[in-house]
Scaffold this active site. Structure first.
Site, PDB file in Angstrom:
ATOM      1  N   ILE A   1       0.915   1.608 -16.096  1.00 48.26           N
ATOM      2  CA  ILE A   1       0.643   3.019 -15.823  1.00 48.26           C
ATOM      3  C   ILE A   1      -0.144   3.119 -14.520  1.00 48.26           C
ATOM      4  O   ILE A   1      -0.729   2.132 -14.051  1.00 48.26           O
ATOM      5  CB  ILE A   1      -0.193   3.664 -16.960  1.00 48.26           C
ATOM      6  CG1 ILE A   1      -1.488   2.879 -17.167  1.00 48.26           C
ATOM      7  CG2 ILE A   1       0.600   3.740 -18.238  1.00 48.26           C
ATOM      8  CD1 ILE A   1      -2.501   3.445 -18.166  1.00 48.26           C
ATOM      9  N   ASN A   2      -0.172   4.317 -13.963  1.00 51.00           N
ATOM     10  CA  ASN A   2      -1.118   4.581 -12.895  1.00 51.00           C
ATOM     11  C   ASN A   2      -2.476   4.877 -13.536  1.00 51.00           C
ATOM     12  O   ASN A   2      -2.634   4.771 -14.749  1.00 51.00           O
ATOM     13  CB  ASN A   2      -0.639   5.753 -12.027  1.00 51.00           C
ATOM     14  CG  ASN A   2      -1.124   5.655 -10.588  1.00 51.00           C
ATOM     15  OD1 ASN A   2      -2.274   5.282 -10.346  1.00 51.00           O
ATOM     16  ND2 ASN A   2      -0.274   5.989  -9.642  1.00 51.00           N
TER      17      ASN A   2
ATOM     18  N   ASN B   1       5.825   0.837  -2.070  1.00 45.27           N
ATOM     19  CA  ASN B   1       5.337   1.958  -2.870  1.00 45.27           C
ATOM     20  C   ASN B   1       5.399   3.225  -2.012  1.00 45.27           C
ATOM     21  O   ASN B   1       4.746   3.314  -0.970  1.00 45.27           O
ATOM     22  CB  ASN B   1       3.906   1.687  -3.341  1.00 45.27           C
ATOM     23  CG  ASN B   1       3.333   2.818  -4.180  1.00 45.27           C
ATOM     24  OD1 ASN B   1       2.991   3.885  -3.672  1.00 45.27           O
ATOM     25  ND2 ASN B   1       3.189   2.584  -5.466  1.00 45.27           N
TER      26      ASN B   1
ATOM     27  N   LYS C   1       6.900   4.894 -10.901  1.00 47.96           N
ATOM     28  CA  LYS C   1       5.548   4.671 -11.419  1.00 47.96           C
ATOM     29  C   LYS C   1       5.035   5.962 -12.065  1.00 47.96           C
ATOM     30  O   LYS C   1       4.935   6.998 -11.412  1.00 47.96           O
ATOM     31  CB  LYS C   1       4.613   4.232 -10.290  1.00 47.96           C
ATOM     32  CG  LYS C   1       3.256   3.740 -10.786  1.00 47.96           C
ATOM     33  CD  LYS C   1       2.471   3.086  -9.659  1.00 47.96           C
ATOM     34  CE  LYS C   1       1.198   2.429 -10.171  1.00 47.96           C
ATOM     35  NZ  LYS C   1       0.463   1.736  -9.088  1.00 47.96           N
TER      36      LYS C   1
ATOM     37  N   CYS D   1       0.189   9.693  -8.577  1.00 52.71           N
ATOM     38  CA  CYS D   1      -1.145   9.569  -7.987  1.00 52.71           C
ATOM     39  C   CYS D   1      -2.011  10.776  -8.336  1.00 52.71           C
ATOM     40  O   CYS D   1      -1.657  11.908  -8.017  1.00 52.71           O
ATOM     41  CB  CYS D   1      -1.045   9.434  -6.467  1.00 52.71           C
ATOM     42  SG  CYS D   1      -2.657   9.244  -5.688  1.00 52.71           S
TER      43      CYS D   1
ATOM     44  N   GLY E   1      -4.353  -4.651 -10.574  1.00 57.26           N
ATOM     45  CA  GLY E   1      -4.918  -3.670  -9.665  1.00 57.26           C
ATOM     46  C   GLY E   1      -6.388  -3.836  -9.360  1.00 57.26           C
ATOM     47  O   GLY E   1      -6.780  -4.610  -8.481  1.00 57.26           O
TER      48      GLY E   1
ATOM     49  N   GLY F   1      -5.609  -2.603 -16.014  1.00 57.81           N
ATOM     50  CA  GLY F   1      -6.681  -3.389 -16.605  1.00 57.81           C
ATOM     51  C   GLY F   1      -6.411  -4.864 -16.777  1.00 57.81           C
ATOM     52  O   GLY F   1      -7.168  -5.568 -17.458  1.00 57.81           O
TER      53      GLY F   1
ATOM     54  N   LYS G   1       0.830  -1.199   0.000  1.00 53.07           N
ATOM     55  CA  LYS G   1       0.000   0.000   0.000  1.00 53.07           C
ATOM     56  C   LYS G   1       0.867   1.252   0.000  1.00 53.07           C
ATOM     57  O   LYS G   1       1.878   1.319   0.698  1.00 53.07           O
ATOM     58  CB  LYS G   1      -0.906  -0.008   1.227  1.00 53.07           C
ATOM     59  CG  LYS G   1      -1.949   1.093   1.221  1.00 53.07           C
ATOM     60  CD  LYS G   1      -3.008   0.839   2.283  1.00 53.07           C
ATOM     61  CE  LYS G   1      -4.047   1.948   2.298  1.00 53.07           C
ATOM     62  NZ  LYS G   1      -4.675   2.176   0.998  1.00 53.07           N
TER      63      LYS G   1
END
Length: 307
Positions: free
Chosen positions: A196-197, A104, A170, A135, A270, A249, A49
């Site tokens: 990717i984010n 992360n 990231k 983010c 994810g 995805g 996390k």
């Protein structure tokens, strides 16, 4: 990991993984939360996390909105802070997961990034640091660094100066030229890139005629973004000489193979974890049959083969 004479192993900057499947940060907690569902040691690794210097409650509720082929979240990096993660969360995870972990790290300044990364770099079970400069759910931080090549390079260089372990950056897809950002972090010393984010999206409630999410916009993830992630991995693979972790995805073993053909050395799963907590286990178990179907004996041999 070898199943039915199929070699599922892969390598990230010298870190050996039994297989390329990694739950993405923010969708799998600190791992131990899933340990009573199945043996999480089947996983290649876990991206923990997202962690910041101070404890964060996150954004105001509501912060989840459903949409076709995905979801929008605006959690806002809710986490207990770096000190508590090191003191409490990592020891708890160690009891259930014996392999290497990916930390992360997020921040709102270069000083915060370097502080957190320098601390986490000393933790034995952390093998890779994932620097989240992408983010979309926090103000004045995160994505601010990831949309400007100069800033991305600067924060990467600063963190690399205080760490010894592989540093994977990231990146956000919410840019005009993803290759430019990728090359900038490589020049800054990044050992790898995570692509990717989430994309930036929103929903509006037809009854209230207001945005569903309190923060108005949030990160759009799920199967709908897979073609965007795949395209960016493909583009960046041709432009840099460092490994890529593909994310966005992914839901099936076929998605994993497609992403690796585009250039990913490993993948992160994810949003699918939120819909099906067994999804990573299922992908790993299905990989040998899928490899057999397409005449693949070793995953390492197909990295970038679509080029």
């Amino acid at each position: 990991m070898e199943i039915n004479n199929k070699d599922l192993t892969t390598t990230l900057s010298g870190v050996e993984l039994d297989n390329p499947v990694i739950p993405a940060s923010g969708t799998f907690g600190f791992g131990y939360e899933f340990a009573d569902i199945y043996d999480i040691n089947i996983l290649g690794s876990i991206a923990l996390k997202g962690t910041t210097k101070e404890e964060r409650y996150g954004n105001e509720l509501p912060r989840i909105a459903e949409c076709k082929k995905g979801l929008i979240n605006s959690i806002g990096l809710q986490n207990p802070g770096i000190d508590k993660v090191i003191k409490e969360e990592l020891p708890r995870t160690r009891r259930f997961f014996k392999k290497s972990l990916i930390a992360n790290i997020s921040g709102f300044s270069i000083e915060e990034y370097t502080h957190c990364c320098e601390l986490i770099d000393k933790e034995e079970q952390i093998e890779i640091i994932e620097l989240n400069i992408s983010c979309p759910n926090v103000h004045n931080g995160g994505m601010t660094f990831g949309t400007d090549p100069k800033s991305a390079k600067e924060v990467t260089r600063a963190v690399k100066a205080v760490t010894t372990k592989p540093l994977y950056v990231k990146l956000t897809p919410n840019v005009t030229n993803i290759v430019e950002i990728a090359k900038a972090v490589e020049e800054g010393g990044a050992d790898g890139i995570v692509l990717i984010n989430t994309l930036l999206g929103m929903r509006i409630n037809l009854k209230t005629k207001k945005p569903v999410i309190a923060n108005k916009m949030g990160g759009f993830s799920g199967p709908a973004i897979f073609p965007v992630a795949l395209r960016m991995v493909y583009q960046v693979y041709e432009a840099v000489n460092i490994p890529i972790i593909g994310v966005g995805g992914i839901e099936t073993s076929e998605d994993v193979i497609e992403m690796m053909l585009a250039g990913a050395s490993a993948v992160e799963v994810g949003a699918a974890n939120l819909k099906n907590p067994y999804v990573c286990k299922g992908i790993i178990e299905n990989l040998p049959d899928t490899m057999d179907k397409y005449g693949i004996s070793s995953l390492k041999e197909i990295i970038g083969k679509a080029h």
